[in-house]
Scaffold this motif. Structure first.
Motif, PDB file in Angstrom:
ATOM      1  N   GLN A 158     -95.185 -75.256 -12.169  1.00  0.00           N
ATOM      2  CA  GLN A 158     -94.389 -74.129 -11.699  1.00  0.00           C
ATOM      3  C   GLN A 158     -95.255 -72.996 -11.166  1.00  0.00           C
ATOM      4  OE1 GLN A 158     -91.017 -74.150 -11.412  1.00  0.00           O
ATOM      5  NE2 GLN A 158     -91.228 -76.298 -12.046  1.00  0.00           N
ATOM      6  N   ILE A 159     -96.405 -72.804 -11.795  1.00  0.00           N
ATOM      7  CA  ILE A 159     -97.283 -71.712 -11.364  1.00  0.00           C
ATOM      8  C   ILE A 159     -98.016 -72.088 -10.077  1.00  0.00           C
ATOM      9  CG2 ILE A 159     -99.322 -70.355 -11.982  1.00  0.00           C
ATOM     10  CD1 ILE A 159     -98.472 -70.589 -14.902  1.00  0.00           C
ATOM     11  N   TRP A 160     -98.599 -73.288 -10.077  1.00  0.00           N
ATOM     12  CA  TRP A 160     -99.366 -73.743  -8.904  1.00  0.00           C
ATOM     13  C   TRP A 160     -98.572 -74.842  -8.208  1.00  0.00           C
ATOM     14  CZ3 TRP A 160    -102.068 -73.312 -13.736  1.00  0.00           C
ATOM     15  CH2 TRP A 160    -102.909 -72.208 -13.802  1.00  0.00           C
TER      16      TRP A 160
END
Length: 460
Positions: free
Chosen positions: A24-26
């Motif tokens: 989700q972050i990267w």
């Protein structure tokens, strides 16, 4: 037993949660590839662990933790290849020559994707990569997840080798921890390159030769097939690496029974024959071309190696005696790089590669191997002596052909050397001489790195 199962399930859930958060972050990586790959690799690691003779809960924890860390590193790198660089998971932007060549050759063989360089068409590992992409889909994450599988199995087989030699669970876990802490080795699994695949090949060959050497009456089928598989994979992924297998078979043929010697000599003949046939293939780079061709010049002549270039001169044109004279320094350079600075230098090839510069674990693992050679080798298990001799000879051979500049070529030798480092940690941890040596090593390492830093930065 119930508490152990609950703890195991909780650890798996935590690991998958961390990987999902990373996705989700990267963003940029295909979640199905990463998560399904983790399930497959996790299942393979669990089955491998179940069949290990010298295992405990910590052994499984080491494999699981390594899988979690490598998966997150893969997600970060794919994010860079896609979202940050304007690519996609099926058409990534790869700046590194080796990464690009591996991917482009695989994609071209799969669906005819145009090649940026026609020389890529002769890249043998591309055939294996094309098969993986055909089975699992055109996704750079597929190649990287296969590398992670090879890294996990390399860690596991390193533990099996240590157990085979010592029958001590403590040495098994220490060997697996030692190889897992070599950041350069671990980070290579998060990019599309073949070093961790070759490490698995060397681990398989080492395990096969160890088991064959213990058989007195006949040639065992299982280890023989394992060595044959290692030879076939080496032929595909790094044909010049067949020479490393020849060195291993030669080392194991010395000092054994006559029947054993004939087996190893047969392996040598087979390996040499296969290597000779591969030399007829125009797509195979020969050893001397590492330092002579245009691609080699990219690796061997750049601003970061200018200080070493000024010392050794034009290495490719030097006579044999001069290469041998500079060999000790070549081995030292090969041992020290990548230096523990310039962390941002290789980020263009993948952000996770910055971790490769955290080399202190490798430095001290090397110190343990040196202590083993000079203080413990004579009274250690015969198989361990031969493994270390094999690894040292290969280290010198690689330094001779590359003048020590391509240190990643030594990463596949870790399964041969880390059992010795673990053996020293467990068997000699209370010896005063070991701690005196580590103190002396630290005092030698610090000024050496300071001098190397000054020499390198003064020419940038």
């Amino acid at each position: 037993m119930l508490r152990t199962k609950v703890s195991g399930i909780a650890a798996v859930l935590v690991a998958f949660t961390l990987i999902v958060i990373a996705l989700q972050i990267w963003q940029g990586a295909r979640a199905a590839t990463i998560l399904c790959g983790d399930v497959v690799i996790g299942a393979a690691a669990w089955l491998f662990w179940r069949n290990m003779r010298w295992r405990d809960g910590w052994t499984l924890v080491i494999l699981g933790a390594a899988l979690c860390v490598l998966s997150i590193g893969a997600v970060i790198n794919i994010h860079y290849y896609t979202e940050l660089s304007g690519g996609t998971y099926y058409a990534p932007v790869l700046q590194n020559y080796d990464h690009e060549r591996y991917w482009s050759a695989s994609a071209w063989l799969l669906d005819g994707t145009p090649l940026p360089d026609q020389g890529y068409a002769r890249h043998l590992p591309g055939y294996a990569g094309a098969v993986l992409l055909w089975i699992f889909g055109k996704d750079v994450g597929v190649l990287i997840m296969f590398n992670i599988l090879c890294a996990i199995l390399s860690i596991g087989i390193t533990g099996v080798i240590a157990g085979q030699l010592t029958a001590d669970r403590r040495v098994v876990n220490a060997a697996m921890i030692c190889i897992s802490l070599i950041c350069y080795f671990m980070v290579q699994a998060t990019v599309p390159i073949k070093d961790d695949i070759v490490a698995l090949i060397m681990a398989m060959a080492a395990l096969a030769l160890l088991r064959i050497s213990r058989e007195e009456r006949r040639l065992p089928v299982g280890p023989t097939l394992l060595f044959a598989l290692a030879l076939a994979m080496m032929t595909l992924y790094r044909p010049n690496g067949i020479c490393l297998l020849v060195i291993g078979a030669a080392v194991f043929s010395v000092g054994g029974r006559q029947r054993l010697d004939s087996r190893m000599l047969a392996f040598i003949c087979i390996c040499v024959g296969v290597w000779g046939l591969m030399q007829l293939n125009p797509g195979v780079a020969r050893a001397e071309e590492i330092v002579n061709d245009t691609y080699g010049a990219i690796n061997l002549k750049q601003q970061y190696t200018r200080a070493w270039d000024n010392i050794v001169g034009e290495y490719a044109s030097q006579p044999l005696w001069r290469r041998l004279a500079t060999l000790p320094m070549s081995v030292l350079v090969q041992y020290l790089i990548p230096f523990p600075w310039n962390f941002s230098r290789d980020i263009i090839f993948g952000p996770a590669l910055a971790v490769a510069h955290f080399g202190y674990c490798w430095y001290y693992a090397g110190a343990l191997v040196i202590y083993y050679i000079f203080a413990m080798m004579r009274r250690s298990p015969s198989g361990l002596r031969r493994l270390v001799m094999w690894g040292v000879l290969c280290t010198f051979a690689i330094a001779f052909f590359s003048s020590g500049r391509i240190s990643r070529y030594c990463l596949p030798l870790l399964p041969l050397l880390m059992p010795a480092a673990a053996y020293v940690l467990i068997e000699a941890r209370r010896r005063r001489s070991l701690w005196i040596w580590l103190g002396v090593f630290t005092l030698l390492l610090m000024p050496t790195l300071i001098i190397c830093h000054h020499m390198q930065t003064s020419l940038l």
